[in-house]
Design a protein around this motif. Structure first.
Motif, short mmCIF file in Angstrom:
data_model
loop_
_atom_site.label_atom_id
_atom_site.label_comp_id
_atom_site.label_asym_id
_atom_site.label_seq_id
_atom_site.Cartn_x
_atom_site.Cartn_y
_atom_site.Cartn_z
N HIS A 50 22.31 55.32 43.34
CA HIS A 50 22.30 56.21 44.50
C HIS A 50 23.48 57.31 44.27
CE1 HIS A 50 19.39 53.54 46.39
NE2 HIS A 50 18.90 54.54 46.36
N HIS A 51 23.16 58.49 44.45
CA HIS A 51 24.02 59.59 44.60
C HIS A 51 24.51 59.88 45.91
CE1 HIS A 51 24.03 60.05 40.33
NE2 HIS A 51 22.67 60.47 40.62
N PHE A 52 25.86 60.13 46.38
CA PHE A 52 26.33 60.69 47.68
C PHE A 52 26.21 59.58 48.60
CE2 PHE A 52 24.40 64.41 45.80
CZ PHE A 52 25.58 65.25 45.74
N ALA A 53 26.23 58.26 48.35
CA ALA A 53 26.22 57.02 49.03
C ALA A 53 27.39 56.16 48.51
CB ALA A 53 24.86 56.41 48.78
N ARG A 54 27.79 55.26 49.49
CA ARG A 54 28.31 54.21 49.31
C ARG A 54 27.87 53.02 48.72
NH1 ARG A 54 32.18 54.18 55.16
NH2 ARG A 54 33.53 56.05 54.57
N GLN A 55 27.67 53.34 47.19
CA GLN A 55 26.69 52.51 46.51
C GLN A 55 27.24 52.62 45.05
OE1 GLN A 55 22.69 52.20 47.47
NE2 GLN A 55 22.82 52.71 49.49
N LEU A 56 26.61 51.89 44.14
CA LEU A 56 26.91 52.33 42.76
C LEU A 56 26.09 53.65 42.46
CD1 LEU A 56 26.20 48.95 41.28
CD2 LEU A 56 28.36 49.86 41.64
N ALA A 57 26.92 54.51 41.61
CA ALA A 57 26.63 55.84 41.50
C ALA A 57 26.51 55.97 39.83
CB ALA A 57 27.29 56.99 41.91
N SER A 58 27.59 56.31 39.16
CA SER A 58 27.55 56.41 37.80
C SER A 58 27.54 55.23 36.99
CB SER A 58 28.76 57.28 37.40
OG SER A 58 29.92 56.57 37.62
N PRO A 59 26.32 55.02 36.24
CA PRO A 59 25.97 53.72 35.79
C PRO A 59 26.73 53.33 34.45
CG PRO A 59 24.19 55.09 35.46
CD PRO A 59 24.84 55.66 35.86
N PHE A 60 26.84 54.18 33.77
CA PHE A 60 27.56 53.91 32.25
C PHE A 60 28.77 53.40 31.97
CE2 PHE A 60 23.62 56.83 31.71
CZ PHE A 60 22.99 55.86 31.09
N PRO A 61 29.76 53.85 32.88
CA PRO A 61 31.02 52.93 32.50
C PRO A 61 30.90 51.68 33.12
CG PRO A 61 31.48 55.17 33.80
CD PRO A 61 29.97 54.90 33.75
N LEU A 62 30.14 51.42 34.10
CA LEU A 62 29.90 49.93 34.49
C LEU A 62 28.97 49.08 33.49
CD1 LEU A 62 29.87 47.79 36.56
CD2 LEU A 62 27.79 48.83 37.61
N LEU A 63 28.00 49.74 32.93
CA LEU A 63 27.10 49.11 31.91
C LEU A 63 28.13 48.69 30.75
CD1 LEU A 63 24.04 51.19 32.17
CD2 LEU A 63 24.29 48.91 32.92
N ALA A 64 28.91 49.47 30.40
CA ALA A 64 29.74 49.42 29.27
C ALA A 64 30.59 48.15 29.41
CB ALA A 64 30.33 50.56 28.73
N ALA A 65 31.39 48.19 30.47
CA ALA A 65 32.30 47.40 31.14
C ALA A 65 31.55 45.86 31.03
CB ALA A 65 32.96 47.73 32.26
N VAL A 66 30.38 45.88 31.64
CA VAL A 66 29.50 44.69 31.59
C VAL A 66 29.25 44.17 30.28
CG1 VAL A 66 27.58 43.47 32.40
CG2 VAL A 66 28.53 45.17 33.76
N GLY A 67 28.79 45.01 29.31
CA GLY A 67 28.54 44.65 28.09
C GLY A 67 29.85 44.21 27.28
N ALA A 68 30.98 44.62 27.54
CA ALA A 68 32.04 44.22 27.05
C ALA A 68 32.62 42.77 27.35
CB ALA A 68 33.27 45.29 27.20
N ARG A 69 32.28 42.29 28.42
CA ARG A 69 32.54 41.17 29.23
C ARG A 69 31.77 40.06 29.10
NH1 ARG A 69 35.77 40.81 33.89
NH2 ARG A 69 35.21 38.63 33.80
N THR A 70 30.49 40.26 28.64
CA THR A 70 29.46 39.39 28.46
C THR A 70 28.88 39.20 26.72
OG1 THR A 70 27.87 40.94 29.14
CG2 THR A 70 28.52 39.68 31.01
N LYS A 71 27.91 38.17 26.63
CA LYS A 71 27.71 38.12 25.43
C LYS A 71 25.89 38.12 25.03
CE LYS A 71 31.63 35.42 24.06
NZ LYS A 71 32.30 34.07 23.58
N SER A 72 25.53 37.63 25.95
CA SER A 72 23.83 37.55 25.99
C SER A 72 23.11 38.11 27.07
CB SER A 72 23.41 35.85 25.83
OG SER A 72 24.15 35.26 26.98
N ILE A 73 23.62 38.14 28.11
CA ILE A 73 22.68 38.68 29.54
C ILE A 73 22.21 40.27 29.33
CG2 ILE A 73 24.64 39.64 30.80
CD1 ILE A 73 23.09 37.92 33.05
N GLU A 74 20.98 40.61 29.49
CA GLU A 74 20.40 41.71 29.43
C GLU A 74 21.30 42.63 30.55
OE1 GLU A 74 15.86 41.18 27.89
OE2 GLU A 74 16.34 41.66 30.09
N ILE A 75 21.35 43.73 30.21
CA ILE A 75 22.19 44.57 31.14
C ILE A 75 21.44 46.18 31.42
CG2 ILE A 75 24.45 45.92 31.56
CD1 ILE A 75 25.38 44.33 29.21
N GLY A 76 21.11 46.43 32.70
CA GLY A 76 20.21 47.30 32.87
C GLY A 76 20.41 48.19 34.25
#
Length: 340
Positions: A50-76
């Motif tokens: 969600h944009h302009f809200a106190r919630q998650l916004a730009s997803p790709f830095p977060l997705l990349a970080a989750v991908g680097a910290r995990t091994k098998s879980i789907e990330i979406g």
């Protein structure tokens, strides 16, 4: 068998009652919850944008970080509002995140829903073409994204490049093979579910949709899924599609659960309007002791139809509690329903 993951909106609020008081808290806790969910045996970690809200916004830095910290879980994601997106830049970001995760990205996109500000996409530099709506613009951005994710060259190379080019037209880099088949469309209507099927996107159906028949939410959603699968078959795609639904489900197993959800859940569907012209139906929540929960979920037609279930989590209650919520479903509910 079902894949079971969580879906977080990443809410944060600077108040003593919140366990997630800043944007930094929301991002770091999102990573930690994905790690915990993977350790518990969950199949997916999904995030709403969600944009302009106190919630998650730009997803790709977060997705990349989750991908680097995990091994098998789907990330979406469930979902990214395509009205705000530059599809070419998005393809590069998505390719990078997918490569970092080893091909685990499941990218949910949509035309979006009403946001915190009026026509927020205008502030991002986008405007619908003459005679087109913002929804048309979102779908157009999605079609461009799908095209460039195929990895075909389309850009004329410079005859005097800084670095040597491969022969022919150039594609966007980095390219992640197979990502095109892991794009999902968040459909709010039967018509957009059919459109997604024709384009070869998987289907995400959330806890609300257009009220098209006046029937119970789960019945309408199940019909949407069946309509989508029929359209997929008619389109002649070689692979089988995937379908996810989202639900708020809480198994009451201890005093914490009872304190948060023991007074009852939103046990009935509700009707509302997400914009001036669309009557929407919002699906019920589930909160009960495991035995009762199992019986209630047996009657949810859409959950039965889907191959993936996303549990919406109250992220402001903290990582430990949300891991408990996920574990309770995996342990006390999923086996009895044949999901595990």
């Amino acid at each position: 068998m079902k894949k079971i993951g969580f879906l977080s909106f990443g809410h944060w609020a600077p108040s003593p009652q919140s366990g997630t008081r800043s944007a930094g808290d929301a991002l770091l806790q999102s990573i930690d919850l994905a790690v915990a969910a993977e350790e518990l045996g969950a199949d997916g970690a999904y995030y709403r944008v969600h944009h302009f809200a106190r919630q998650l916004a730009s997803p790709f830095p977060l997705l990349a970080a989750v991908g680097a910290r995990t091994k098998s879980i789907e990330i979406g994601t469930a979902v990214i509002d395509m009205r705000y997106e530059n599809p070419l830049y998005m393809a590069e970001d998505a390719g990078s995140a997918d490569l970092i995760s080893g091909g685990r990205l499941q990218l949910g996109i949509s035309r979006g829903s009403p946001e915190q500000v009026i026509d927020g996409w205008r502030y991002f530099g986008y405007q619908p073409d003459e005679g087109k709506s913002d929804a048309d613009m979102g779908r157009s951005h999605a079609e461009v994204l799908l095209e460039v994710l195929q990895g075909k060259g389309f850009a004329e190379p410079n005859p005097r490049p800084m670095f040597p080019n491969p022969p022919g037209l150039l594609r966007l880099e980095p390219h992640s093979e197979g990502l095109r088949e892991r794009i999902w469309w968040g459909a709010g209507s039967n018509a957009t579910a059919i459109w997604a099927a024709k384009l070869g996107m998987n289907l995400q159906s959330s806890t609300l949709k257009d009220d098209e028949t006046g029937e119970a939410f789960h019945v309408q959603q199940a019909k949407q899924i069946r309509t989508y699968r029929e359209a997929w078959k008619e389109a002649g795609h070689a692979r089988e599609p995937r379908v996810s639904v989202s639900r708020s489900i809480f198994a009451i197993t201890d005093d914490r659960d009872r304190a948060y959800f023991g007074s009852g859940s939103k046990e009935q569907d509700s009707i509302g309007h997400i914009d001036a012209n669309t009557r929407s139906i919002f699906g019920r929540s589930y909160a009960a002791e495991p035995d009762r929960l199992i019986e209630e979920l047996k009657n949810d037609e859409a959950v039965a139809e889907a191959d993936t279930l996303l549990l919406t989590v109250p992220n402001q209650l903290g990582v430990d509690y949300n891991a408990h919520v996920i574990e309770s479903i995996l342990t006390h509910v999923a086996p009895a329903l044949g999901w595990r």
